[in-house]
Design an enzyme around this catalytic site. Structure first.
Site, PDB file in Angstrom:
ATOM      1  N   LYS A 126       0.867  -1.188   0.000  1.00 52.68           N
ATOM      2  CA  LYS A 126       0.000   0.000   0.000  1.00 52.68           C
ATOM      3  C   LYS A 126       0.895   1.226   0.000  1.00 52.68           C
ATOM      4  O   LYS A 126       2.015   1.171   0.491  1.00 52.68           O
ATOM      5  CB  LYS A 126      -0.877   0.019   1.262  1.00 52.68           C
ATOM      6  CG  LYS A 126      -2.143   0.813   1.120  1.00 52.68           C
ATOM      7  CD  LYS A 126      -3.239  -0.043   0.531  1.00 52.68           C
ATOM      8  CE  LYS A 126      -4.503   0.717   0.251  1.00 52.68           C
ATOM      9  NZ  LYS A 126      -5.615  -0.203  -0.042  1.00 52.68           N
ATOM     10  N   ASP A 166      -6.999   4.160  -4.552  1.00 54.82           N
ATOM     11  CA  ASP A 166      -7.646   4.016  -3.236  1.00 54.82           C
ATOM     12  C   ASP A 166      -8.287   5.388  -3.006  1.00 54.82           C
ATOM     13  O   ASP A 166      -8.519   6.125  -3.982  1.00 54.82           O
ATOM     14  CB  ASP A 166      -6.606   3.654  -2.162  1.00 54.82           C
ATOM     15  CG  ASP A 166      -7.246   3.127  -0.877  1.00 54.82           C
ATOM     16  OD1 ASP A 166      -7.613   1.946  -0.825  1.00 54.82           O
ATOM     17  OD2 ASP A 166      -7.413   3.917   0.091  1.00 54.82           O
TER      18      ASP A 166
HETATM   19  N1  GLU Z   1      -7.244   0.032  -2.854  1.00 53.74           N
HETATM   20  C1  GLU Z   1      -8.000  -1.134  -3.200  1.00 53.74           C
HETATM   21  C2  GLU Z   1      -8.081  -2.069  -2.002  1.00 53.74           C
HETATM   22  O1  GLU Z   1      -8.182  -1.595  -0.892  1.00 53.74           O
HETATM   23  C3  GLU Z   1      -7.565  -1.789  -4.503  1.00 53.74           C
HETATM   24  C4  GLU Z   1      -6.152  -2.214  -4.615  1.00 53.74           C
HETATM   25  C5  GLU Z   1      -5.737  -2.701  -6.000  1.00 53.74           C
HETATM   26  O2  GLU Z   1      -6.578  -2.764  -6.899  1.00 53.74           O
HETATM   27  O3  GLU Z   1      -4.561  -3.024  -6.129  1.00 53.74           O
HETATM   28  O4  GLU Z   1      -8.134  -3.270  -2.111  1.00 53.74           O
END
Ligand code: GLU
Length: 447
Positions: A126, A166
């Protein structure tokens, strides 16, 4: 002698002082995993859970950018490369003024388990920045994204780490980030997901998280011989996840009566239908406005600075805004108003005491790491399409998404039953997500 959760958490807290959101996410997992370690002595002996709490790599960097007046500004950029045991690091980028190391470590930790549940080969990561996109011009957002990617591009790649969106990172930001990656690396690669449809993006990726949440809730209801049809729903948030969850609820014959953003909540008892959702989508993503404009356009009540959980008359609740948006007091209101199911679209929106109350009160509860995994799952499908240099139809992708959500649901139910917690989706998701990563870490030795 197995460690107690409190002993385990004491070590985590000592090593990661002040990181309260990270502690909260780790404790929830530790409560599910420590009791099963006697059945898996290898995992205890090789300190698998302990190692999982230590990111493989943490990147922190300065992000300088020029605002529209030519003044120099700077923010802090991050990428947490948490765990790559089952695939390249994968997870979103968040741009929000609340972003700090603790928030991103909690999100990266959750992502490891979530990605493991999707059935696809993705590790967890992340990133993001404390840059606040609210009130910034398009050009300022572009300059920020370019500066952020100038540094991040050294650390990511299609087989290394594949970021996505996100909170605060949608189609516009992914475009700017991708453009800068391509420019500095001179390579057109599938290094981000959530890309535009004309340049490597997957159909249904924007809808995937919200649709997946509602598919998951549908599977939970199926277990008790019911469905979404005819049910009144509370949805919180007004971003990509909330809008598309509401859209799928409507498609399946349910009714959505609420949404909210940083300024307050709307209550629309007639139902927020597709026409209203299309208007909200344009308001949020094109005009960059807020829901306080809604009552001037459609008949509804607006409560400044309130959440949606006090609104009566709903059977299903979908928290799709942000972490800890559902405190114990709100959980009490929901239970008193007869809520029957809470299915998390956001990451860790319910505080631990709220989850406890839902379990005690017989409310069906699904944690975000299982219920919102459809977003990253379709990111995984986007990576597959990029690797094959082709693109699948919307129907194809949505069918695959539906099947993945059903599979995650089945895995949660069967794992919870196997480990003596039937019906407990938190335990099912944590253990199932953990086992796959733990086995891979065991196989790969002390790395
Ligand atoms: N931010 C999204 C999550 O919390 C998607 C992450 C992604 O697609 O890599 O899963």
């Amino acid at each position: 002698m197995p460690k107690t959760v409190d002993d385990f958490m004491r070590q985590v807290a000592e090593k990661n002082p002040g990181e309260t959101e990270f502690h909260q996410a780790v404790r929830e997992v530790a409560e599910s995993i420590l009791p099963i370690l006697p059945r898996h002595p290898d995992f205890a002996q090789e300190e698998i859970l302990e190692r999982m709490t230590e990111p493989e790599r943490v990147l922190m960097f300065r992000v300088p950018w020029l605002d529209d007046s030519g003044r120099i500004r700077f923010n802090r950029g991050f990428r947490i490369q948490m765990n790559s045991a089952i695939g390249p690091y994968k997870g979103g980028l968040r741009l929000d003024k609340s972003v700090n190391l603790s928030i991103l470590k909690f999100l990266a930790f959750e992502q490891v388990f979530k990605n493991s549940l999707t059935t696809l080969p993705m590790g967890g990561g992340k990133g993001g920045s404390d840059f606040d996109p609210i009130g910034k011009s398009d050009r300022e957002v572009m300059r920020f994204c370019q500066s952020f990617m100038t540094e991040l591009s050294r650390h990511i790649g299609p087989d290394t780490d594949v970021p996505a969106g996100d909170i605060g990172v949608g189609a516009r930001e992914i475009g700017y980030l991708f453009g800068q990656f391509k420019r500095v690396k001179n390579a057109f690669q599938g290094v981000l997901t959530g890309k535009g449809q004309d340049w490597g993006g997957s159909l249904i990726r924007p809808e995937a998280t919200g649709y997946g949440v509602v598919y998951f809730a549908g599977e939970m209801l199926k277990q008790i011989g019911e469905g979404i049809k005819g049910k009144t729903c509370l949805v919180s948030g007004a971003g990509n996840v909330a809008i598309n969850a509401a859209r799928k609820i409507n498609q399946l014959g349910g009714k959505v009566i609420s949404l909210c953003d940083i300024h307050g909540a709307i209550y629309d008892p007639a139902g927020i239908d597709e026409e209203k959702l299309a208007w909200v989508e344009e308001l949020v993503f094109k005009r960059r406005g807020f829901l306080d404009e809604y009552p001037a356009r459609f008949k509804a009540e607006f409560w400044p600075q309130r959440n949606v959980w006090h609104i009566p008359g709903a059977e299903l609740a979908f928290p799709c805004a942000t972490q800890n948006e559902l405190p114990l007091a709100s959980a009490k209101e929901l239970v008193a108003n007869g809520i029957r199911l809470v299915c998390e679209g956001a990451n860790m929106p319910s505080v631990p005491e709220a989850i406890h109350l839902f379990h005690e009160s017989g409310v069906l509860f699904a944690p975000g790491k299982a219920a919102n995994a459809g977003g990253v799952a379709v990111s995984g499908l986007e990576m597959s399409q990029n690797a094959q240099h082709l693109s699948w139809t919307a129907q194809d992708v949505e069918d695959k998404l539906f099947n993945i959500m059903c599979s995650i649901h089945r895995t949660c139910v069967s794992t919870a039953a196997k480990y003596d917690a039937p019906g407990n989706y938190v335990v099912g998701a944590n253990i199932a997500g953990f086992l796959k990563v733990a086995r891979a870490m065991l196989d790969q030795g002390a790395v």
